[in-house]
Design an enzyme around this catalytic site. Structure first.
Site, PDB file in Angstrom:
ATOM      1  N   TRP A 130       0.780  -1.332  -0.080  1.00 43.76           N
ATOM      2  CA  TRP A 130       0.043   0.044   0.086  1.00 43.76           C
ATOM      3  C   TRP A 130       0.840   1.248   0.037  1.00 43.76           C
ATOM      4  CZ3 TRP A 130      -1.923   2.601   4.645  1.00 43.76           C
ATOM      5  CH2 TRP A 130      -2.966   3.791   4.644  1.00 43.76           C
ATOM      6  N   ASP A 211      -0.426  -5.600   9.173  1.00 49.25           N
ATOM      7  CA  ASP A 211      -1.332  -4.690   9.004  1.00 49.25           C
ATOM      8  C   ASP A 211      -2.738  -5.348   8.670  1.00 49.25           C
ATOM      9  OD1 ASP A 211      -2.851  -2.395   8.425  1.00 49.25           O
ATOM     10  OD2 ASP A 211      -1.514  -1.733   6.861  1.00 49.25           O
ATOM     11  N   LYS A 246     -12.923   0.076   7.115  1.00 55.40           N
ATOM     12  CA  LYS A 246     -13.728  -0.843   6.059  1.00 55.40           C
ATOM     13  C   LYS A 246     -14.678  -1.752   6.581  1.00 55.40           C
ATOM     14  CE  LYS A 246     -10.836   0.711   3.037  1.00 55.40           C
ATOM     15  NZ  LYS A 246      -9.489   1.504   3.876  1.00 55.40           N
TER      16      LYS A 246
END
Length: 396
Positions: A130, A211, A246
Site C-alpha cells: 500500500w 497490518d 472498512k
C-alpha cells in the site's frame, strides 16, 4: 519561512479523485479510492453503526477527555476479534494496546515506537505494498527495504523469492505483512505459507508487523485472522495495526488499534507506558466517538450479529462482482485471461495491465484507477460492469 519549501507532486490516489470529480462524462467510472460502495455507488452507514449511534447519543453524558489509551471496551473487543477470545497472549497479560486515529495512526504510532526502540530499525515491506505505508513508516525515520511479493506476469505470489529474501534479513529487522486482503494486489498468503513465514520468523529472528485493515472481507472474520493468530501463537513478539474503516464503515471517524504482543507481562507494562507516551507526543488524547461505537457493537450480542451479517453481505457482494467482471471480460473477447481476479480477495485486485493502458482508459473512457492497475472491486456494479469490461478489452 515557507518559500523554502519545494512543491510536491499530488498524491496519486487523491489526485485521481480530484480528476474524477472534474470529469463531465456522465458514464465515468471510479475504481480508485478504497471505500466500499453499494450497488448505487454510495458508501452507506451500516445498520449496526446507526443503531450504535442512537445508543451512544442517548447514553453519553459528557465530552470530557477519555483515558490516554482510548476506549477500553473498544480495545478489549478488538483484541478479542483479532486474536480470538481466550488467546494465550491476552490471558498472560502480554498485549499492550492503544486506540489510534485510524489504521494510519496505528501504523505511525508503532513506527515511532520502533524508532524509540532502535533508531537503526529496518522495515521490510512487500513489493508492491500500500503506497501510504512508505510515508507513514518512513517519515518516522525508519529505513525501508522491499521483499519480492507479486509477479504481474503470472498474477501470483512470488513466494519462493519472498522466502529467500526474508531468510537473509537481519535479526531484529521488522517485516511488514498484510493480515488479509493484500493491498494493492488482493493476493493473500495461504495458511501453509503463513506457517512457513512464522517458522522463518523464529529461525531468523525478525519481528512480524501485521497490518490488518480488511478483516472479514476475504474469507470471513475468523478465517481472515488465521495468519495473525498463528504469528501470535508462534513468535514471542508481534506488532499489529488494525483499522475499522472498512469492516465497520467508519472511514471518517478514524478508528484504529495499535497493539504489541510482548514476551512477558513485565515487558508489556513497560511497552504500554511507552506507546501511550508516543501517542501523547503526537496527538495528546484519542478521539472517543468511533471507538465507542465499535465498543457498543462488539459488546451487544444483537448488534454484533447484525454487524457480522453486514460484513458477510459486503464480502459476498465483492466476490460476486469479481465473477461478474471476469465473465464480462470473457464475453467481450478480452485477449487476456483475467480468471486470476476470482482468486484474489478483498476490496482490491491487480488487473496486471500496463500503466499506459490504464492511462488510455482514463483519457478515452473516463475509467479511473491508479497506474499500478489496482482497482477497487467495490466500485463495480451491474450498471457499469459491461462498459468497464468493454473499455478494458479495448486497450489490451
Amino acid at each position: 519561512m515557507f518559500e523554502t519549501l519545494p512543491a510536491l507532486a499530488p498524491d496519486p490516489i487523491l489526485g485521481l479523485s480530484a480528476a474524477f470529480k472534474k470529469d463531465t462524462n456522465p458514464s465515468k467510472i471510479d475504481l480508485g479510492v478504497g471505500v466500499y460502495k453499494d450497488e448505487s455507488g454510495n458508501t452507506p452507514i451500516l445498520k449496526a453503526v446507526a443503531k450504535a449511534q442512537t445508543i451512544l447519543q442517548e447514553s453519553e453524558t459528557s465530552k470530557v477527555y477519555i483515558t490516554p489509551q482510548g476506549v477500553q471496551g473498544f480495545i478489549d473487543g478488538m483484541l478479542s476479534l483479532i486474536l480470538g477470545k481466550g488467546n494465550s497472549a491476552l490471558l498472560a497479560n502480554r498485549v499492550a494496546a492503544v486506540q489510534a486515529p485510524g489504521g494510519c495512526g496505528a501504523l505511525r504510532i508503532l513506527a515511532e515506537l520502533l524508532k524509540r526502540c532502535n533508531p537503526e530499525t529496518k522495515v521490510w515491506v512487500s513489493d508492491p505494498t500500500w503506497a501510504n505505508h512508505i510515508p507513514l513508516i518512513g517519515n518516522a525515520g525508519l529505513e525501508l527495504a522491499t521483499y519480492p511479493y507479486f509477479d504481474k506476469g503470472s498474477a501470483s505470489i512470488k513466494f519462493d523469492a519472498m522466502m529467500d529474501c526474508l531468510a537473509n534479513v537481519k535479526k531484529g529487522d521488522v517485516v511488514l505483512l498484510h493480515g488479509c486482503c493484500h493491498n494493492p494486489t488482493g493476493a493473500d498468503l495461504s495458511n501453509e505459507q503463513w506457517r512457513a513465514v512464522a517458522e522463518l520468523a523464529n529461525k531468523v529472528g525478525f519481528l512480524p508487523f501485521i497490518d490488518v485493515a480488511y478483516q472479514g472481507f476475504g474469507d470471513g472474520l475468523e478465517e481472515d485472522a488465521y495468519g495473525i493468530r498463528l504469528m501470535v501463537d508462534s513468535v514471542p513478539e508481534v506488532i499489529i495495526a488494525a483499522s475499522c474503516s472498512k469492516n465497520f464503515g467508519l472511514y471518517r471517524e478514524r478508528v484504529g488499534l495499535a497493539a504489541l504482543i510482548t514476551a512477558n507481562s513485565k515487558t508489556r507494562d513497560i511497552v504500554q507506558s511507552q506507546i501511550q507516551y508516543v501517542a501523547r507526543g503526537i496527538y495528546s488524547m484519542p478521539p472517543s466517538y468511533g471507538g465507542a461505537l465499535v465498543d457498543i457493537i462488539l459488546a451487544n450480542d444483537e448488534l454484533n450479529q447484525l454487524w457480522q451479517s453486514e460484513v458477510t453481505e459486503m464480502r459476498e457482494r465483492m466476490i460476486t462482482l469479481r465473477k461478474l467482471l471476469v465473465d464480462n471480460l470473457a464475453a467481450q473477447g478480452a485477449s487476456k485471461d483475467f480468471s486470476f481476479v476470482n482468486q484474489q480477495k478483498g476490496m482490491f485486485s491487480f488487473l496486471c495491465i500496463a500503466p499506459e493502458q490504464v492511462q488510455k482508459l482514463r483519457a478515452e473512457k473516463s475509467v479511473y484507477f491508479v497506474d499500478s492497475s489496482r482497482v477497487n472491486i467495490a466500485g463495480i456494479n451491474t450498471k457499469n460492469v459491461e462498459a468497464l469490461a468493454a473499455a478494458i478489452s479495448g486497450v489490451l
